[in-house]
Design a protein around this motif. Sequence first.
Motif, PDB file in Angstrom:
ATOM      1  N   SER A   1       0.787  -1.149  -0.046  1.00  0.00           N
ATOM      2  CA  SER A   1      -0.144   0.189   0.129  1.00  0.00           C
ATOM      3  C   SER A   1       0.673   1.400   0.248  1.00  0.00           C
ATOM      4  O   SER A   1       1.723   1.365   0.384  1.00  0.00           O
ATOM      5  CB  SER A   1      -0.555  -0.064   0.958  1.00  0.00           C
ATOM      6  N   VAL A   2       0.523   2.658  -0.887  1.00  0.00           N
ATOM      7  CA  VAL A   2       1.093   3.725  -1.194  1.00  0.00           C
ATOM      8  C   VAL A   2      -0.170   4.884  -0.329  1.00  0.00           C
ATOM      9  O   VAL A   2      -0.509   4.997  -0.770  1.00  0.00           O
ATOM     10  CB  VAL A   2       1.144   3.683  -2.580  1.00  0.00           C
ATOM     11  N   ASP A   3      -0.713   4.252   1.013  1.00  0.00           N
ATOM     12  CA  ASP A   3      -1.890   5.371   1.484  1.00  0.00           C
ATOM     13  C   ASP A   3      -1.445   5.983   2.440  1.00  0.00           C
ATOM     14  O   ASP A   3      -1.421   4.748   3.467  1.00  0.00           O
ATOM     15  CB  ASP A   3      -3.233   4.606   0.864  1.00  0.00           C
ATOM     16  N   SER A   4      -1.526   7.079   3.133  1.00  0.00           N
ATOM     17  CA  SER A   4      -0.900   7.455   4.394  1.00  0.00           C
ATOM     18  C   SER A   4      -2.103   7.162   5.142  1.00  0.00           C
ATOM     19  O   SER A   4      -2.122   7.922   6.330  1.00  0.00           O
ATOM     20  CB  SER A   4      -0.382   8.564   4.117  1.00  0.00           C
ATOM     21  N   ALA A   5      -3.776   7.009   4.707  1.00  0.00           N
ATOM     22  CA  ALA A   5      -4.408   7.066   5.506  1.00  0.00           C
ATOM     23  C   ALA A   5      -4.642   5.348   5.571  1.00  0.00           C
ATOM     24  O   ALA A   5      -5.247   5.305   6.846  1.00  0.00           O
ATOM     25  CB  ALA A   5      -5.891   8.039   4.629  1.00  0.00           C
ATOM     26  N   GLN A   6      -4.298   4.315   5.784  1.00  0.00           N
ATOM     27  CA  GLN A   6      -4.448   2.863   5.344  1.00  0.00           C
ATOM     28  C   GLN A   6      -3.511   2.961   6.541  1.00  0.00           C
ATOM     29  O   GLN A   6      -3.651   1.685   6.696  1.00  0.00           O
ATOM     30  CB  GLN A   6      -4.759   2.498   3.719  1.00  0.00           C
ATOM     31  N   VAL A   7      -2.845   3.474   6.774  1.00  0.00           N
ATOM     32  CA  VAL A   7      -1.303   3.027   7.319  1.00  0.00           C
ATOM     33  C   VAL A   7      -2.546   3.042   9.256  1.00  0.00           C
ATOM     34  O   VAL A   7      -1.332   2.431   9.891  1.00  0.00           O
ATOM     35  CB  VAL A   7      -0.260   3.424   8.012  1.00  0.00           C
TER      36      VAL A   7
ATOM     37  N   ASP B   1      -7.984   0.711  12.803  1.00  0.00           N
ATOM     38  CA  ASP B   1      -9.489   1.023  12.842  1.00  0.00           C
ATOM     39  C   ASP B   1      -9.461   1.710  12.199  1.00  0.00           C
ATOM     40  O   ASP B   1     -10.888   3.078  12.095  1.00  0.00           O
ATOM     41  CB  ASP B   1      -9.964   1.653  14.101  1.00  0.00           C
ATOM     42  N   MET B   2      -9.387   2.305  11.059  1.00  0.00           N
ATOM     43  CA  MET B   2      -9.781   3.535  10.183  1.00  0.00           C
ATOM     44  C   MET B   2      -9.905   2.484   8.593  1.00  0.00           C
ATOM     45  O   MET B   2      -9.387   2.478   8.150  1.00  0.00           O
ATOM     46  CB  MET B   2      -9.132   4.800   9.854  1.00  0.00           C
ATOM     47  N   ASP B   3     -11.744   2.177   8.821  1.00  0.00           N
ATOM     48  CA  ASP B   3     -11.759   0.946   7.637  1.00  0.00           C
ATOM     49  C   ASP B   3     -12.336   1.702   6.772  1.00  0.00           C
ATOM     50  O   ASP B   3     -12.227   1.790   5.160  1.00  0.00           O
ATOM     51  CB  ASP B   3     -12.124   0.073   7.963  1.00  0.00           C
ATOM     52  N   ILE B   4     -13.849   2.557   6.784  1.00  0.00           N
ATOM     53  CA  ILE B   4     -14.200   2.727   6.342  1.00  0.00           C
ATOM     54  C   ILE B   4     -14.268   4.304   5.322  1.00  0.00           C
ATOM     55  O   ILE B   4     -13.973   3.608   4.396  1.00  0.00           O
ATOM     56  CB  ILE B   4     -16.144   2.966   7.068  1.00  0.00           C
ATOM     57  N   GLY B   5     -13.407   4.981   5.963  1.00  0.00           N
ATOM     58  CA  GLY B   5     -13.299   6.735   4.938  1.00  0.00           C
ATOM     59  C   GLY B   5     -11.574   6.678   4.248  1.00  0.00           C
ATOM     60  O   GLY B   5     -11.567   7.212   3.502  1.00  0.00           O
ATOM     61  N   THR B   6     -10.859   5.456   4.362  1.00  0.00           N
ATOM     62  CA  THR B   6      -9.868   5.138   4.005  1.00  0.00           C
ATOM     63  C   THR B   6      -9.782   3.798   2.651  1.00  0.00           C
ATOM     64  O   THR B   6      -9.376   3.991   1.778  1.00  0.00           O
ATOM     65  CB  THR B   6      -8.293   4.524   4.816  1.00  0.00           C
TER      66      THR B   6
ATOM     67  N   ARG C   1       0.365  -5.193   2.262  1.00  0.00           N
ATOM     68  CA  ARG C   1       1.385  -4.884   3.243  1.00  0.00           C
ATOM     69  C   ARG C   1       1.288  -3.684   3.569  1.00  0.00           C
ATOM     70  O   ARG C   1       1.070  -2.645   2.805  1.00  0.00           O
ATOM     71  CB  ARG C   1       3.474  -5.386   3.193  1.00  0.00           C
ATOM     72  N   LEU C   2       1.702  -2.928   4.970  1.00  0.00           N
ATOM     73  CA  LEU C   2       1.592  -1.224   5.162  1.00  0.00           C
ATOM     74  C   LEU C   2       0.481  -0.416   5.109  1.00  0.00           C
ATOM     75  O   LEU C   2      -0.060   0.297   4.964  1.00  0.00           O
ATOM     76  CB  LEU C   2       2.889  -0.647   4.046  1.00  0.00           C
ATOM     77  N   ILE C   3      -0.606  -1.516   5.711  1.00  0.00           N
ATOM     78  CA  ILE C   3      -1.384  -1.105   6.075  1.00  0.00           C
ATOM     79  C   ILE C   3      -1.398  -1.329   7.986  1.00  0.00           C
ATOM     80  O   ILE C   3      -0.998  -2.661   7.871  1.00  0.00           O
ATOM     81  CB  ILE C   3      -2.884  -1.262   5.355  1.00  0.00           C
ATOM     82  N   ASP C   4      -2.476  -0.629   8.670  1.00  0.00           N
ATOM     83  CA  ASP C   4      -2.988  -1.016   9.547  1.00  0.00           C
ATOM     84  C   ASP C   4      -1.304  -1.254  10.380  1.00  0.00           C
ATOM     85  O   ASP C   4      -1.120  -1.632  11.557  1.00  0.00           O
ATOM     86  CB  ASP C   4      -3.601  -2.674  10.056  1.00  0.00           C
ATOM     87  N   LEU C   5      -0.851  -0.452  10.590  1.00  0.00           N
ATOM     88  CA  LEU C   5       0.550  -0.317  10.890  1.00  0.00           C
ATOM     89  C   LEU C   5       0.312   0.139  12.909  1.00  0.00           C
ATOM     90  O   LEU C   5       1.106   0.328  12.704  1.00  0.00           O
ATOM     91  CB  LEU C   5       1.943   0.425  10.457  1.00  0.00           C
TER      92      LEU C   5
ATOM     93  N   GLY D   1     -21.368   3.578   7.577  1.00  0.00           N
ATOM     94  CA  GLY D   1     -21.141   4.259   8.290  1.00  0.00           C
ATOM     95  C   GLY D   1     -19.983   4.803   8.897  1.00  0.00           C
ATOM     96  O   GLY D   1     -19.521   4.654  10.264  1.00  0.00           O
ATOM     97  N   LEU D   2     -20.061   6.189   7.880  1.00  0.00           N
ATOM     98  CA  LEU D   2     -18.141   7.105   8.462  1.00  0.00           C
ATOM     99  C   LEU D   2     -18.552   7.313   9.796  1.00  0.00           C
ATOM    100  O   LEU D   2     -17.915   7.209  10.222  1.00  0.00           O
ATOM    101  CB  LEU D   2     -18.417   7.508   6.611  1.00  0.00           C
ATOM    102  N   VAL D   3     -19.848   7.600  10.124  1.00  0.00           N
ATOM    103  CA  VAL D   3     -19.401   9.014  10.834  1.00  0.00           C
ATOM    104  C   VAL D   3     -19.773   7.637  12.251  1.00  0.00           C
ATOM    105  O   VAL D   3     -18.819   8.519  13.602  1.00  0.00           O
ATOM    106  CB  VAL D   3     -20.810   9.691  10.580  1.00  0.00           C
ATOM    107  N   ASP D   4     -20.284   6.704  12.195  1.00  0.00           N
ATOM    108  CA  ASP D   4     -20.803   5.932  13.186  1.00  0.00           C
ATOM    109  C   ASP D   4     -18.779   5.075  13.903  1.00  0.00           C
ATOM    110  O   ASP D   4     -18.224   5.427  14.426  1.00  0.00           O
ATOM    111  CB  ASP D   4     -21.472   4.686  13.429  1.00  0.00           C
ATOM    112  N   GLU D   5     -18.272   5.124  12.284  1.00  0.00           N
ATOM    113  CA  GLU D   5     -16.955   4.780  12.298  1.00  0.00           C
ATOM    114  C   GLU D   5     -16.109   6.277  13.334  1.00  0.00           C
ATOM    115  O   GLU D   5     -15.080   5.737  14.535  1.00  0.00           O
ATOM    116  CB  GLU D   5     -16.020   5.240  11.258  1.00  0.00           C
ATOM    117  N   VAL D   6     -15.932   7.604  13.089  1.00  0.00           N
ATOM    118  CA  VAL D   6     -15.735   8.625  13.385  1.00  0.00           C
ATOM    119  C   VAL D   6     -16.008   8.904  15.227  1.00  0.00           C
ATOM    120  O   VAL D   6     -14.853   8.571  15.988  1.00  0.00           O
ATOM    121  CB  VAL D   6     -15.504   9.422  13.682  1.00  0.00           C
TER     122      VAL D   6
END
Length: 311
Positions: A34-40, A43-48, A62-66, A220-225
């Motif tokens: 992954s080359v994604d600064s949000a997916q690192v 618990d941030m799954d929906i919005g990323t 590789r390189l997610i949920d770090l 459920g983005l709002v519920d995730e936040v």
Amino acid sequence: MQLPPAILLIGPTASGKTALAFELATRLPCDIVSVDSAQVFRDMDIGTAKPDAATLARFPHRLIDLITPEERYSAAAFRSDALREMAAITAAGRIPLLVGGTMLYVKALREGLADLPQADATLRATIDAEAAEHGWPALHEELARFDPETAARLKPNDAQRIQRAVEVLRLSGRTLGSFFAEQKTAAPPFRILTLALVPGDRGVLHQRIGERFDAMLAAGLVDEVKMLRGKYRLDAGLPSMRCVGYRQAWEMLEGRIPLAELRDRGVFATRQFAKRQLTWLKDMDDLQIIDPLATDPMAAVFAAVDTHLAP
């Protein structure tokens, strides 16, 4: 000896990178990085738009949920981690397939990094406190006085980049540009094919962005936040909560914007993000441009990959 091959698939949000990557990983012995600064962030799954468990079981990333959303992750850390993972993939006889849209990470991987001062937590807290009291435009004005070149590239409310530029200025007394001018090219030890997805019809991309944000809200983005705010010690200044979608949901939960405006603000912010990604691509060299809206973009992808992998 010829360097080992790698594939880098980049492009703006909602351009179809994920689907093309899965097709590549199905037909070729590729492992996805992954080359994604949000997916690192965990618990941030929906919005990323992180792949679900079933997809990850089939296509491990590789390189997610770090790290947790309380922590920070840098382009330098990404480069080090990515090169390590690429070496491990190559050693296993497979091909690294790097996929994402964080263009600063792409630049860091392909070109190396300037030797900037390390982050200073105390100074960052001071800068954040000043911003909370006077607003980020005031810090932008300070930056414009001492580093007009950097300030000209940043919007007055670009909190993350203004914070870093002011931090570097106060720590070193030097501008960001002076460090970048000293940057030495450090190409990675791979033959990298960079495929850039550039939609030929911006209107279709905007439509996709709207549909994607609607799907996130429905999921459920709002519920995730809300969950993240309850589970972690967060504030609006953290990189995790500056991510598009999360920032707008945070502002809505804080009562700064009405619920009725959340969707439109989120879509607008995502469109602006995509515009910045496309601007980055215009400034990059050695790209193979592919229109993901063409009749058969996968054919173009495989033609480029076959040529790259040919002995």
